[in-house]
Design a protein around this motif. Structure first.
Motif, short mmCIF file in Angstrom:
data_model
loop_
_atom_site.label_atom_id
_atom_site.label_comp_id
_atom_site.label_asym_id
_atom_site.label_seq_id
_atom_site.Cartn_x
_atom_site.Cartn_y
_atom_site.Cartn_z
N ALA A 63 6.25 39.97 58.46
CA ALA A 63 7.70 39.83 58.68
C ALA A 63 8.08 40.23 60.11
O ALA A 63 8.93 39.58 60.74
CB ALA A 63 8.48 40.66 57.67
N ALA A 79 7.04 37.34 62.29
CA ALA A 79 7.95 36.21 62.10
C ALA A 79 9.27 36.46 62.82
O ALA A 79 9.84 35.55 63.44
CB ALA A 79 8.19 35.97 60.61
N PHE A 80 9.76 37.69 62.77
CA PHE A 80 11.00 38.06 63.45
C PHE A 80 10.90 37.72 64.93
O PHE A 80 11.83 37.15 65.52
CB PHE A 80 11.26 39.56 63.27
CG PHE A 80 12.46 40.08 64.01
CD1 PHE A 80 13.71 40.06 63.43
CD2 PHE A 80 12.34 40.60 65.31
CE1 PHE A 80 14.82 40.55 64.12
CE2 PHE A 80 13.44 41.08 66.00
CZ PHE A 80 14.68 41.06 65.39
N ARG A 103 15.83 32.36 61.00
CA ARG A 103 14.66 31.60 60.56
C ARG A 103 14.95 30.11 60.38
O ARG A 103 14.04 29.30 60.32
CB ARG A 103 14.08 32.20 59.28
CG ARG A 103 14.97 32.06 58.07
CD ARG A 103 14.33 32.67 56.82
NE ARG A 103 15.20 32.60 55.68
CZ ARG A 103 16.11 33.50 55.36
NH1 ARG A 103 16.27 34.57 56.11
NH2 ARG A 103 16.87 33.36 54.30
N GLN A 104 16.23 29.75 60.32
CA GLN A 104 16.60 28.34 60.15
C GLN A 104 16.88 27.65 61.49
O GLN A 104 17.05 26.44 61.52
CB GLN A 104 17.84 28.23 59.25
CG GLN A 104 17.59 28.69 57.83
CD GLN A 104 18.86 28.68 57.01
OE1 GLN A 104 19.97 28.82 57.53
NE2 GLN A 104 18.71 28.54 55.69
N LYS A 124 21.17 31.46 60.09
CA LYS A 124 20.08 32.41 59.86
C LYS A 124 19.00 32.16 60.91
O LYS A 124 18.61 31.02 61.15
CB LYS A 124 19.52 32.25 58.46
CG LYS A 124 20.52 32.64 57.39
CD LYS A 124 19.96 32.43 56.01
CE LYS A 124 21.03 32.80 54.98
NZ LYS A 124 20.61 32.45 53.63
N GLN A 137 11.25 33.76 65.75
CA GLN A 137 12.33 32.94 65.21
C GLN A 137 13.14 32.28 66.32
O GLN A 137 13.33 32.88 67.38
CB GLN A 137 13.29 33.80 64.37
CG GLN A 137 12.64 34.45 63.18
CD GLN A 137 13.60 35.33 62.43
OE1 GLN A 137 14.01 34.99 61.34
NE2 GLN A 137 13.97 36.46 63.01
#
Length: 194
Positions: free
Chosen positions: A86, A89-90, A20-21, A18, A93
Motif C-alpha cells: 500500500a 502504491a501510494f 488511485r483512479q 480518488k 498514484q
C-alpha cells in the motif's frame, strides 16, 4: 453563459477524484507552472508565503517510494506485506504529485494559525487551478503526513509540516457526487440574544 455563471457552475460542481483512479494525462510542465502560480495567489497576511510546493516528478517516484518504505518500516517494524504494498502504491498514484509543506515564519508577528490557514487556502487554490485546467485532484494526508523522517526528506525545516499530498490527473469517468452537509447543519445567524 457568461464568466460569472461559468465560475459559479464550476464552484458548484468541483469534485476531488480518488488518487488511485487518476490516470494520464496529467498536467504538462507549463500547465503545472500555471497551476502552482494560481495556487500561490492566496490570502497571505504579512506576505510571508508560509507554504512550499514540492513536486515529485515521475522519474523520482521509485526513490520516493523507497524513502516512504524506509520511514514506514522504522515507524511500524511489525507491518506486513500488504501494508508495504500500500505504501508503494501510494507513491505511484496519479500522473502528478505535489507535496504541500506548511512553512510558517515563527519569527513573524502574524499568528501561526493565520499562516496555517494560508497554507490550506493555497492547497485549495491548487485544486481549483487543476480542475480549471481540465484535471481532477485529490488532497490527502495519511501516516506519511505526520512522519518526521518523511517531512525531513521532503525539505521540511524547523516548524514545517506536511499539509498534504495533492495528486493530479484525469478521471476516466465522472465522479459520483458525495453527500454534502445540509446548510442548516453548518451555518447559523448570530444574534446578541443567542
Amino acid at each position: 453563459m457568461n464568466d460569472t455563471t461559468s465560475l459559479l457552475s464550476y464552484l458548484a460542481t468541483r469534485r476531488s477524484g480518488k488518487p488511485r483512479q487518476l490516470v494520464a494525462p496529467g498536467p504538462s510542465p507549463a500547465q503545472l507552472d500555471a497551476i502552482l502560480t494560481i495556487a500561490a495567489r492566496t490570502p497571505d497576511h504579512g506576505k510571508l508565503a508560509p507554504w512550499r510546493f514540492v513536486v515529485i516528478d515521475t522519474e523520482n517516484r521509485p526513490e520516493f517510494a523507497q524513502m516512504l518504505d524506509k520511514a514506514y518500516r522504522r515507524e511500524r517494524p511489525d507491518a506486513g506485506r500488504l501494508e508495504h504494498e500500500a505504501v508503494a502504491a501510494f507513491a505511484h498514484q496519479a500522473p502528478c504529485l505535489i507535496v504541500i509543506l506548511s512553512a510558517p515564519d515563527t519569527t513573524s508577528h502574524i499568528p501561526l494559525w493565520e499562516q496555517q490557514l494560508s497554507c490550506g487556502a493555497a492547497t485549495m487554490n491548487l485544486l481549483h487551478a487543476a480542475h480549471a485546467h481540465g484535471f481532477a485532484g485529490s488532497w490527502i494526508t495519511g501516516w506519511a503526513a505526520y512522519n518526521d523522517e518523511v517531512a525531513s526528506a521532503l525539505g521540511a525545516r524547523g516548524d514545517d509540516r506536511i499539509a498534504g499530498f495533492v495528486f493530479i490527473g484525469t478521471l476516466p469517468d465522472s465522479p459520483e457526487e458525495r453527500l454534502r452537509p445540509a446548510l442548516g447543519d453548518v451555518m447559523r445567524h448570530w444574534s446578541p440574544e443567542a
